[in-house]
Design a protein around this motif. Structure first.
Motif, short mmCIF file in Angstrom:
data_model
loop_
_atom_site.label_atom_id
_atom_site.label_comp_id
_atom_site.label_asym_id
_atom_site.label_seq_id
_atom_site.Cartn_x
_atom_site.Cartn_y
_atom_site.Cartn_z
N THR A 186 28.08 -7.80 47.24
CA THR A 186 29.16 -8.79 47.30
C THR A 186 28.90 -9.72 48.48
N GLY A 187 29.58 -10.83 48.50
CA GLY A 187 29.43 -11.78 49.59
C GLY A 187 28.19 -12.64 49.47
N VAL A 188 27.81 -13.26 50.56
CA VAL A 188 26.69 -14.19 50.58
C VAL A 188 25.38 -13.43 50.37
N PRO A 189 24.58 -13.79 49.38
CA PRO A 189 23.32 -13.08 49.15
C PRO A 189 22.39 -13.18 50.36
N PRO A 190 21.64 -12.12 50.66
CA PRO A 190 20.70 -12.17 51.79
C PRO A 190 19.72 -13.33 51.64
N GLY A 191 19.38 -13.94 52.76
CA GLY A 191 18.43 -15.03 52.74
C GLY A 191 19.02 -16.40 52.50
N THR A 192 20.34 -16.45 52.23
CA THR A 192 20.99 -17.74 51.99
C THR A 192 21.15 -18.51 53.31
N VAL A 225 36.56 -26.53 39.82
CA VAL A 225 35.79 -26.52 41.06
C VAL A 225 35.05 -25.20 41.20
N VAL A 226 33.84 -25.24 41.79
CA VAL A 226 33.04 -24.05 42.02
C VAL A 226 32.73 -23.95 43.51
N LEU A 227 32.98 -22.77 44.09
CA LEU A 227 32.61 -22.47 45.47
C LEU A 227 31.78 -21.20 45.44
N ARG A 228 30.52 -21.30 45.89
CA ARG A 228 29.64 -20.13 45.80
C ARG A 228 28.74 -20.03 47.04
N LYS A 229 28.25 -18.82 47.25
CA LYS A 229 27.27 -18.52 48.30
C LYS A 229 27.69 -19.13 49.64
N SER A 230 28.91 -18.82 50.05
CA SER A 230 29.45 -19.40 51.28
C SER A 230 30.27 -18.36 52.03
N ARG A 231 30.48 -18.64 53.31
CA ARG A 231 31.30 -17.78 54.16
C ARG A 231 32.51 -18.58 54.64
N ILE A 232 33.70 -17.96 54.56
CA ILE A 232 34.93 -18.59 55.03
C ILE A 232 35.52 -17.72 56.14
N THR A 233 35.69 -18.30 57.32
CA THR A 233 36.35 -17.63 58.44
C THR A 233 37.58 -18.44 58.76
N CYS A 234 38.74 -17.93 58.35
CA CYS A 234 39.97 -18.73 58.38
C CYS A 234 41.08 -17.94 59.05
#
Length: 421
Positions: A186-192, A225-234
Motif C-alpha cells: 500500500t502507499g507510494v510504490p518503492p522507487g517513485t 479526478v485521479v490522484l496516484r503515487k503520492s504522499r499527503i501530509t496534512c
C-alpha cells in the motif's frame, strides 16, 4: 565549506536556531520547521510544534539524539536514521511525535514516550528489530466475555468512549495475516520520485495528479479526478475532501494526518485503492458512492474525548469495503479505540446497500459498531476475519433489522472459527 555564520542564516530561514557551527547540534524554535535531507553530527532539540525531520541522518553521543521538549507536539520524523555513538545515549525522546520508517541504532533506548506524552511509531526499527507492541510482555488474563448491556460509545450522550475505563481484552496484539494489505503493498510504490507540493484544490474535470509529495491538504470539486503515487501530509480537518466531486480515484497514496485529521477522507463519491492511512483521529468517512479496497488503515491517534474509527458512516448509500486491513487498536497502549467500522444514521435518513467483505479487522469496543437507532437496509457483512483485541466483542448487534451477518464466513483470524455462533 559553509561557515557557521552562513549556516546560521540558512537555518534561520527554515526556523532553526543553531547551537554550534557546521552540521552540528541544533535547536528548532519555529513552528512548522521542515528539515529534509540533512546530515547532522549532534543533537536535535525541538521546542516548537509541527516540526518535520525527513530523509536525514543524525549522529550523537550525548544524552538524547532527538528530544521533543514538554509542551510541544506534532513532531514527525520519517525516513530518517538516528545513530547513537555512545551506548548510554537515547534515540528519539520524550513523546508527542510520530516516527515513520525511522531506524535507530546503537542507542540505550530507541524510542521513549509515555501515556502523558504518547508516540505513534510506524514501520520503524531499533537495532534492526521492528518496534511494535509485541515487545511488551504479553498479558495472561483471559479475554472477557462481551457484556450485552455495556453501552457503545455512540450510546453515550456526549459522544465519548463510554467504556474507556472498562477492562479491555488482554490478548496479545493480533497481526494481520500476510495475505492482507500492509506496508509492502500500500502507499507510494518503492522507487517513485516525488515532487514537492503545497495544498491543492482540483477544479478541472479529468485531471490526473501523480508523483507528488503534498505538504498540505487536497480538495476536489471536479469529476473523474485521479490522484496516484503520492504522499499527503496534512494537519487540517481532512487530508482529502470532496465537495460536489464525482468519481474521484485515489490509488497508491500515503496519507499522514499528523494526529489532527478528524477524518482522513470526507465524504463521498470516491474510490480508495492501495492507500496507506495513519496518524488520524478517524479514517475515511463513508458517504454515498464510496469504495475502499486493498488499503491499510492503522495507527489512529487518540484525542481528548475521541471515539476513533478506522471507517465510519453516519448515513449514506452504495458503499463497498473489501480486502482491507483495519487496525483499530494501539498495541503499545493497548487501546482498542471505538470500531473498525461504525455504522449509524445520525446525519442521513438511512444506511443502505453497504457491502463489507474480505477484510481483516482488529480492535474496537466492538469491532463492528452498530447504533441502536440505526435505520438500515441491505447491509451485508461476510467473509471477514477478526483479531481478538476488541473490548467487548466483534459486533454489537448482528441481528438488527437491515443487517445480514454471515455467521459461517465471519471468522476469527487465529482459528478460523465463527465469531458469532
Amino acid at each position: 565549506m559553509v561557515g557557521s555564520a552562513t549556516l546560521g542564516i540558512i537555518l534561520a530561514g527554515i526556523g532553526v536556531a543553531v547551537a554550534s557551527s557546521g552540521d552540528g547540534s541544533m535547536t528548532i524554535t519555529r513552528n512548522g520547521t521542515v528539515l529534509d535531507g540533512r546530515k547532522i553530527d549532534g543533537y536535535v532539540h525541538i521546542k516548537a510544534d509541527d516540526v518535520t525531520i525527513r530523509n536525514s541522518t543524525i549522529k550523537y553521543g550525548g544524552a538524547h539524539a532527538v528530544r521533543i521538549f514538554d509542551g510541544f507536539s506534532g513532531a514527525l520524523v520519517e525516513n530518517t536514521r538516528i545513530q547513537c555513538t555512545r551506548p548510554e545515549t537515547n534515540g528519539l525522546v520524550f513523546g508527542n511525535y510520530t516516527a515513520r520508517k525511522v531506524r535507530v541504532s546503537g542507542c540505550k533506548n530507541g524510542f521513549m514516550h509515555s501515556p502523558e506524552a504518547p508516540a505513534t511509531i510506524i514501520m520503524s526499527t531499533w537495532n534492526g528489530k521492528p518496534v511494535a507492541a509485541g515487545d511488551l510482555p504479553p498479558a495472561a488474563e483471559p479475554e472477557p466475555t462481551p457484556d450485552p448491556t455495556t453501552p457503545t460509545p455512540e450510546d453515550s450522550p456526549d459522544g465519548s468512549d463510554a467504556g474507556a475505563t472498562a477492562t479491555m481484552t488482554r490478548a496479545p496484539a493480533s497481526r494481520a495475516p500476510s495475505s492482507f494489505p500492509g506496508p509492502d503493498n500500500t502507499g507510494v510504490p518503492p522507487g517513485t520520485t516525488l515532487r514537492p507540493s503545497g495544498s491543492i484544490k482540483v477544479t478541472q474535470d479529468g485531471q490526473v495528479l501523480s508523483g507528488l509529495n503534498i505538504t498540505g491538504c487536497v480538495t476536489v470539486t471536479a469529476k473523474n479526478v485521479v490522484l496516484r503515487k503520492s504522499r499527503i501530509t496534512c494537519d487540517g480537518i481532512y487530508s482529502i475532501r470532496t465537495i460536489d466531486a464525482v468519481n474521484l480515484l485515489v490509488e497508491d497514496v500515503e496519507i499522514n494526518g499528523r494526529g489532527k485529521n478528524s477524518a482522513a477522507v470526507c465524504c463521498g463519491e470516491y474510490t480508495l485503492r492501495r492507500v496507506d492511512i495513519s496518524n488520524v483521529i478517524d479514517g475515511p468517512r463513508l458517504g454515498s458512492d464510496v469504495v475502499v479496497e486493498d488499503s491499510w488503515i492503522h495507527h489512529l491517534t487518540r484525542g481528548p474525548g475521541s471515539h476513533n474509527d478506522t471507517l465510519q458512516t453516519t448515513g449514506a448509500s452504495n458503499i463497498v469495503v473489501r480486502r482491507n486491513t483495519l487496525e483499530a487498536y494501539n498495541p503499545v497502549t493497548r487501546d482498542p479505540f471505538n470500531a473498525c467500522l461504525m455504522i449509524g444514521s445520525t446525519t442521513g435518513p438511512i444506511v443502505s446497500n453497504l457491502v463489507f467483505e474480505g477484510n481483516y479487522c482488529n480492535g474496537g469496543n466492538y469491532s463492528i459498531g452498530v447504533r441502536t437507532d440505526l435505520n438500515a437496509a441491505n447491509i451485508r457483512l461476510s467473509g471477514n476475519v477478526f483479531g481478538r483485541n476488541h473490548r467487548y466483542g466483534v459486533i454489537a448487534r448482528p441481528d438488527q433489522r437491515g443487517i445480514t451477518w454471515d455467521r459461517a464466513t465471519n471468522l476469527y483470524a487465529d482459528n478460523r472459527r465463527p465469531v458469532v455462533g
